[in-house]
Design a protein around this motif. Structure first.
Motif, PDB file in Angstrom:
ATOM      1  N   THR A  15       0.631  25.958  11.670  1.00 43.50           N
ATOM      2  CA  THR A  15       1.421  24.722  11.580  1.00 43.50           C
ATOM      3  C   THR A  15       1.717  24.082  12.927  1.00 43.50           C
ATOM      4  O   THR A  15       1.916  22.882  13.008  1.00 43.50           O
ATOM      5  CB  THR A  15       2.771  24.984  10.884  1.00 43.50           C
ATOM      6  OG1 THR A  15       3.539  25.893  11.672  1.00 43.50           O
ATOM      7  CG2 THR A  15       2.572  25.536   9.489  1.00 43.50           C
ATOM      8  N   SER A  17       4.469  24.543  14.404  1.00 43.08           N
ATOM      9  CA  SER A  17       5.905  24.275  14.338  1.00 43.08           C
ATOM     10  C   SER A  17       6.652  25.044  15.422  1.00 43.08           C
ATOM     11  O   SER A  17       6.460  26.247  15.603  1.00 43.08           O
ATOM     12  CB  SER A  17       6.432  24.695  12.962  1.00 43.08           C
ATOM     13  OG  SER A  17       7.837  24.698  12.936  1.00 43.08           O
ATOM     14  N   GLU A  94       1.496  20.180  11.255  1.00 42.73           N
ATOM     15  CA  GLU A  94       0.678  20.306  10.052  1.00 42.73           C
ATOM     16  C   GLU A  94       1.609  20.508   8.857  1.00 42.73           C
ATOM     17  O   GLU A  94       2.826  20.500   8.975  1.00 42.73           O
ATOM     18  CB  GLU A  94      -0.266  21.502  10.203  1.00 42.73           C
ATOM     19  CG  GLU A  94      -1.234  21.392  11.358  1.00 42.73           C
ATOM     20  CD  GLU A  94      -2.309  20.356  11.120  1.00 42.73           C
ATOM     21  OE1 GLU A  94      -2.720  20.173   9.964  1.00 42.73           O
ATOM     22  OE2 GLU A  94      -2.717  19.713  12.091  1.00 42.73           O
ATOM     23  N   SER A  95       1.021  20.747   7.702  1.00 40.20           N
ATOM     24  CA  SER A  95       1.791  21.012   6.494  1.00 40.20           C
ATOM     25  C   SER A  95       2.695  22.228   6.711  1.00 40.20           C
ATOM     26  O   SER A  95       2.280  23.243   7.258  1.00 40.20           O
ATOM     27  CB  SER A  95       0.845  21.296   5.330  1.00 40.20           C
ATOM     28  OG  SER A  95       1.562  21.779   4.222  1.00 40.20           O
ATOM     29  N   LEU A  96       3.932  22.103   6.283  1.00 38.46           N
ATOM     30  CA  LEU A  96       4.893  23.190   6.465  1.00 38.46           C
ATOM     31  C   LEU A  96       4.971  24.126   5.263  1.00 38.46           C
ATOM     32  O   LEU A  96       5.831  24.995   5.212  1.00 38.46           O
ATOM     33  CB  LEU A  96       6.277  22.614   6.761  1.00 38.46           C
ATOM     34  CG  LEU A  96       6.411  21.873   8.086  1.00 38.46           C
ATOM     35  CD1 LEU A  96       7.819  21.320   8.235  1.00 38.46           C
ATOM     36  CD2 LEU A  96       6.078  22.785   9.245  1.00 38.46           C
ATOM     37  N   TYR A  97       4.061  23.977   4.317  1.00 37.49           N
ATOM     38  CA  TYR A  97       4.060  24.831   3.133  1.00 37.49           C
ATOM     39  C   TYR A  97       4.025  26.308   3.521  1.00 37.49           C
ATOM     40  O   TYR A  97       4.840  27.100   3.059  1.00 37.49           O
ATOM     41  CB  TYR A  97       2.879  24.481   2.230  1.00 37.49           C
ATOM     42  CG  TYR A  97       2.689  25.455   1.092  1.00 37.49           C
ATOM     43  CD1 TYR A  97       3.510  25.384  -0.034  1.00 37.49           C
ATOM     44  CD2 TYR A  97       1.719  26.444   1.150  1.00 37.49           C
ATOM     45  CE1 TYR A  97       3.354  26.283  -1.071  1.00 37.49           C
ATOM     46  CE2 TYR A  97       1.557  27.348   0.120  1.00 37.49           C
ATOM     47  CZ  TYR A  97       2.373  27.255  -0.992  1.00 37.49           C
ATOM     48  OH  TYR A  97       2.227  28.146  -2.012  1.00 37.49           O
ATOM     49  N   TRP A  98       3.087  26.703   4.386  1.00 37.90           N
ATOM     50  CA  TRP A  98       2.948  28.106   4.772  1.00 37.90           C
ATOM     51  C   TRP A  98       4.119  28.570   5.620  1.00 37.90           C
ATOM     52  O   TRP A  98       4.527  29.727   5.546  1.00 37.90           O
ATOM     53  CB  TRP A  98       1.629  28.345   5.499  1.00 37.90           C
ATOM     54  CG  TRP A  98       0.484  28.305   4.541  1.00 37.90           C
ATOM     55  CD1 TRP A  98      -0.449  27.323   4.420  1.00 37.90           C
ATOM     56  CD2 TRP A  98       0.198  29.269   3.532  1.00 37.90           C
ATOM     57  NE1 TRP A  98      -1.308  27.609   3.408  1.00 37.90           N
ATOM     58  CE2 TRP A  98      -0.943  28.807   2.842  1.00 37.90           C
ATOM     59  CE3 TRP A  98       0.770  30.457   3.145  1.00 37.90           C
ATOM     60  CZ2 TRP A  98      -1.506  29.518   1.790  1.00 37.90           C
ATOM     61  CZ3 TRP A  98       0.205  31.159   2.091  1.00 37.90           C
ATOM     62  CH2 TRP A  98      -0.909  30.692   1.430  1.00 37.90           C
TER      63      TRP A  98
END
Length: 111
Positions: A15, A17, A94-98
């Protein structure tokens, strides 16, 4: 904690993050902290010998001091460095789903 560290590192790499980086460092610090404390407890039960006539019982306190100071200095330094780096060179997340999936898993495993 080591498994949490590995999963959080994978989520951070995926991500990008900054919060996942912080969580990864937190889990790594917990793992190292436990290793230092376990070493101190292991050393503290050794019997006295000619070089240490009073024994090693104070090693649990010395290892606690080393662990606490190490976590404080390491955590502060990395947090400040990565915070400034994130402000100077922002990146798209990126997508924070994971990331949320891994954080939920660590909540279950540490809880």
């Amino acid at each position: 904690n080591f498994a949490n560290f590995m999963f959080k590192m994978a989520a951070w790499l995926y991500t990008g993050s900054h919060c996942m980086f912080s969580e990864m460092i937190h889990s790594m610090a917990d793992t190292i902290n436990q290793l230092i404390l376990a070493w101190g407890v292991h050393q503290s039960i050794k019997r006295p010998d000619p070089n240490h006539p009073y024994g090693y019982s104070n090693m649990r306190y010395v290892s606690s001091l080393i662990s606490g100071v190490g976590i404080f200095c390491f955590g502060t330094g990395l947090s400040v460095y990565h915070g400034i780096k994130g402000l100077v060179h922002p990146q798209e997340i990126e997508s924070l789903y994971w990331a949320f999936f891994v954080l939920g898993g660590s909540l279950l495993s540490e809880g």
